[in-house]
Design a protein around this motif. Structure first.
Motif, mmCIF file in Angstrom:
data_model
loop_
_atom_site.group_PDB
_atom_site.id
_atom_site.type_symbol
_atom_site.label_atom_id
_atom_site.label_comp_id
_atom_site.label_asym_id
_atom_site.label_seq_id
_atom_site.Cartn_x
_atom_site.Cartn_y
_atom_site.Cartn_z
ATOM 1 N N HIS A 182 35.057 -12.076 -17.641
ATOM 2 C CA HIS A 182 36.326 -11.668 -18.246
ATOM 3 C C HIS A 182 37.454 -12.597 -17.808
ATOM 4 O O HIS A 182 38.270 -13.049 -18.632
ATOM 5 N N LEU A 183 37.521 -12.895 -16.523
ATOM 6 C CA LEU A 183 38.539 -13.803 -16.005
ATOM 7 C C LEU A 183 38.395 -15.198 -16.612
ATOM 8 O O LEU A 183 39.393 -15.866 -16.910
ATOM 9 N N ALA A 184 37.164 -15.636 -16.795
ATOM 10 C CA ALA A 184 36.916 -16.971 -17.347
ATOM 11 C C ALA A 184 37.477 -17.109 -18.756
ATOM 12 O O ALA A 184 38.093 -18.126 -19.092
ATOM 13 N N LEU A 303 46.252 -15.854 -12.136
ATOM 14 C CA LEU A 303 45.010 -15.717 -12.902
ATOM 15 C C LEU A 303 43.980 -16.760 -12.481
ATOM 16 O O LEU A 303 42.804 -16.447 -12.232
ATOM 17 N N ILE A 304 44.430 -18.013 -12.396
ATOM 18 C CA ILE A 304 43.525 -19.102 -12.017
ATOM 19 C C ILE A 304 42.978 -18.879 -10.616
ATOM 20 O O ILE A 304 41.797 -19.115 -10.335
ATOM 21 N N ARG A 305 43.835 -18.409 -9.720
ATOM 22 C CA ARG A 305 43.391 -18.166 -8.347
ATOM 23 C C ARG A 305 42.293 -17.102 -8.319
ATOM 24 O O ARG A 305 41.283 -17.231 -7.619
ATOM 25 N N LEU A 306 42.485 -16.011 -9.056
ATOM 26 C CA LEU A 306 41.472 -14.961 -9.114
ATOM 27 C C LEU A 306 40.138 -15.515 -9.619
ATOM 28 O O LEU A 306 39.078 -15.251 -9.047
ATOM 29 N N GLU A 310 36.644 -16.079 -7.314
ATOM 30 C CA GLU A 310 35.418 -15.385 -7.698
ATOM 31 C C GLU A 310 34.304 -16.365 -8.043
ATOM 32 O O GLU A 310 33.139 -16.135 -7.695
ATOM 33 N N TYR A 311 34.661 -17.447 -8.718
ATOM 34 C CA TYR A 311 33.625 -18.417 -9.079
ATOM 35 C C TYR A 311 33.112 -19.148 -7.837
ATOM 36 O O TYR A 311 31.922 -19.473 -7.746
ATOM 37 N N LEU A 398 43.255 -11.324 -22.838
ATOM 38 C CA LEU A 398 43.753 -12.326 -21.908
ATOM 39 C C LEU A 398 44.910 -11.759 -21.095
ATOM 40 O O LEU A 398 45.214 -10.584 -21.148
ATOM 41 N N LEU A 399 45.563 -12.635 -20.328
ATOM 42 C CA LEU A 399 46.573 -12.171 -19.398
ATOM 43 C C LEU A 399 47.893 -12.892 -19.609
ATOM 44 O O LEU A 399 47.931 -14.095 -19.765
#
Length: 427
Positions: A182-184, A303-306, A310-311, A398-399
Motif C-alpha cells: 500500500h505504501l509503495a 510517506l517516503i520514510r515509512l 518498511e522496505y 494515496l497520501l
C-alpha cells in the motif's frame, strides 16, 4: 488459478527421531509424515483458489476437532475423518505431538508451507495489488490464529504453542507485506511528480546533516564517511527522479554494503538487527529536522520514510534468511526479537495508523460480500499478481497533507497528512 500443489510446495525433510514414543511404531511416524504432507498440499490448494475460509475446516479435520455436543447430543463429523483415523488414530497423534523431534519437524514443515503461500499471494511486494485481494488477505491474516487455536482444542499445549508461533509469523508477514504494498503505491505518485521532487530537494538541502550526525554518532557509532556518502547518494538519486524500482535497488545496495563485513559470521543476524535500529534512528533524526523547519515537503518525506523503513526491514529479513539457510517466515518465527525492531513497531502510531487506514479505505470502497468474494478475487488475483496492472481503486489510495505548509501537490492523491505531521487521516 490451477496449480499442482505437490510441485509448488517444496519437499519436507524427514523426521529425525532418536527413539520412538511409547505406544508408537515407525509406521505411525510414516503415516504422520504422509498425512501432514497431504494436509499442507490441501491448504495450498484452497489458498491458490482464494477459498480462505476452508482452511479452518482442514485444520479441524486433521487435528480431530471435537466440538461441544449440542443439546440433542448429535455431532456431525467430517466425512473423511474416519479415513484419517484409520491411518493414524487420534491417541497416537496426541502421543506424537508430545515428542520434541516431531514438534521441530512440524515447525520446519510449517515454515516451508507458509513461505510458499506468501510467495503465491504476494509475489512482488512493490507490484500493485487490487484492493479486493488486499482486503481478503488482511481478513485472512486476522482469522488464522483463532481458527487454528480452536481446531486444536484437544491437542497437547506444547504442540499448540509451536503451531501458533508459526501461523502468527505467517499472519504478521501478510499484514506487513500488504501494508508495504500500500505504501509503495502511494509513494509512486510522489516519486513521479517533478515539482514535489524539486521541493523535497530544496528542503533536504536545508537539513543540518552535520548536526544530525553529531547527535546520532554517540548512539549509532557509524563511520562519518559512510554517513556522508549515504547523504550524497540519497540526494543524487532523488535529483535523478528515480523510479520506485530504482529506489528499491538503491536501498538493497545500502543494506548489502552495510552488512558485507559480517557475511559468513555467526553474528550476522545481530548485526542485521543493529543496522535496522541505526537506519531507523538516522531517518527519524532527519524527519525531526524537517519537522522543526516546517518543511513544505514534510508530507512527502514522511510517506517516503515509512516506505523505505518498511522496505529495508523486508530486505534485511530476506538477507538474514539467506545467510542462515532459513525461510523469511522461519526468521520471523525464530528471531522473535526482530519484531521489536520492526519499523512498524518502532513507529507504532505511524505503522498501526497506516494498517488501519488500509482496512478503513477498503471497507469504505464497498468490497464484495463473502458469497461473491471468490469469483471477483480470482479475477483480481489473475490481474493483480500475474500482471503489473495498477487498479484504479489502488491508484487513488494515496497520501496528501491537509496543512498548507505541508502540501503534496498531485491530482491523483486523496489522502492527507494531519497538521501535526504524525498521522494520516482519511479525507
Amino acid at each position: 488459478m490451477e496449480t499442482d500443489a505437490s510441485r509448488v510446495l517444496p519437499e519436507f525433510g524427514e523426521v529425525e527421531i532418536p527413539s520412538l514414543p511409547d505406544g508408537t511404531t515407525f509406521e505411525d511416524i510414516k503415516s504422520l509424515q504422509s498425512l501432514y504432507r497431504e494436509h499442507c498440499e490441501a491448504i495450498l490448494d484452497v489458498v491458490v483458489n482464494l477459498q480462505f475460509s476452508l482452511i479452518e475446516k482442514l485444520w479441524q479435520t486433521f487435528w480431530r476437532y471435537s466440538p461441544s455436543a449440542p443439546p440433542d447430543g448429535t455431532i456431525t463429523e467430517p466425512s473423511n475423518l474416519s479415513e484419517i483415523e484409520s491411518r493414524l488414530p487420534k491417541a497416537k497423534l496426541i502421543t506424537l505431538c508430545k515428542n520434541e523431534s516431531i514438534l521441530k519437524w512440524m515447525c520446519n514443515c510449517d515454515h516451508v508451507m507458509y513461505q510458499a503461500l506468501v510467495e503465491i499471494l504476494i509475489p512482488d511486494v512493490l507490484r500493485p495489488i487490487p484492493s479486493a485481494l488486499t482486503q481478503a488477505i488482511r481478513n485472512f491474516a486476522k482469522s488464522l490464529e483463532g481458527w487454528l487455536t480452536n481446531a486444536m482444542n484437544n491437542i497437547p499445549q506444547r504442540m499448540i504453542q509451536t503451531k501458533v508461533a508459526a501461523v502468527s509469523a505467517f499472519a504478521q508477514t501478510l499484514r506487513r507485506y500488504t501494508s508495504l504494498n500500500h505504501l509503495a503505491q502511494a509513494a509512486r505518485a510522489v516519486l513521479q511528480n517533478t515539482s514535489q521532487i524539486n521541493q523535497m530537494l530544496n528542503d533536504l538541502n536545508r537539513v543540518d546533516f552535520a548536526n544530525v550526525q553529531e547527535q546520532a554518532s554517540w548512539v549509532c557509532q557509524c563511520d562519518d564517511n559512510m554517513v556522508q556518502r549515504l547523504e550524497t547518494d540519497f540526494k543524487m538519486t532523488l535529483q535523478q527522479q528515480s523510479t520506485l524500482e530504482q529506489w528499491a535497488a538503491w536501498l538493497d545496495n545500502v543494506m548489502m554494503q552495510a552488512l558485507k563485513p559480517y557475511e559468513g559470521r555467526p553474528s550476522f543476524p545481530k548485526a542485521a538487527r543493529q543496522f535496522l535500529l541505526k537506519w531507523s534512528f538516522y531517518s527519524s533524526m532527519v524527519i525531526r529536522d524537517l519537522t522543526l523547519r516546517s518543511a513544505a515537503s514534510f508530507g512527502s518525506f514522511h510517506l517516503i520514510r515509512l516506505l523505505y523503513d518498511e522496505y529495508m526491514f523486508y530486505l534485511v529479513e530476506h538477507r538474514v534468511a539467506q545467510a542462515t539457510g532459513e525461510t523469511p517466515i522461519a526468521v520471523m518465527g525464530e528471531f522473535g526479537d526482530l519484531n521489536a525492531v520492526s519499523p512498524g513497531n518502532m513507529d507504532k502510531d505511524e505503522g498501526s495508523e497506516v494498517e488501519s487506514e488500509i482496512d478503513e479505505e477498503l471497507d469504505e470502497n464497498g468490497e464484495p460480500q463473502a458469497k461473491r468474494e471468490k469469483t471477483e478475487l480470482n479475477q483480481a488475483f489473475q490481474v493483480g499478481c500475474m500482471q503489473p496492472v495498477l487498479e484504479s481503486g489502488v491508484q487513488q489510495n494515496l497520501l496528501n497533507p491537509i496543512h498548507n505548509e505541508h502540501i503534496v501537490a498531485t491530482t491523483q492523491t486523496i489522502r492527507q497528512c494531519s497538521a501535526t505531521g504524525n498521522t494520516y487521516t482519511a479525507v
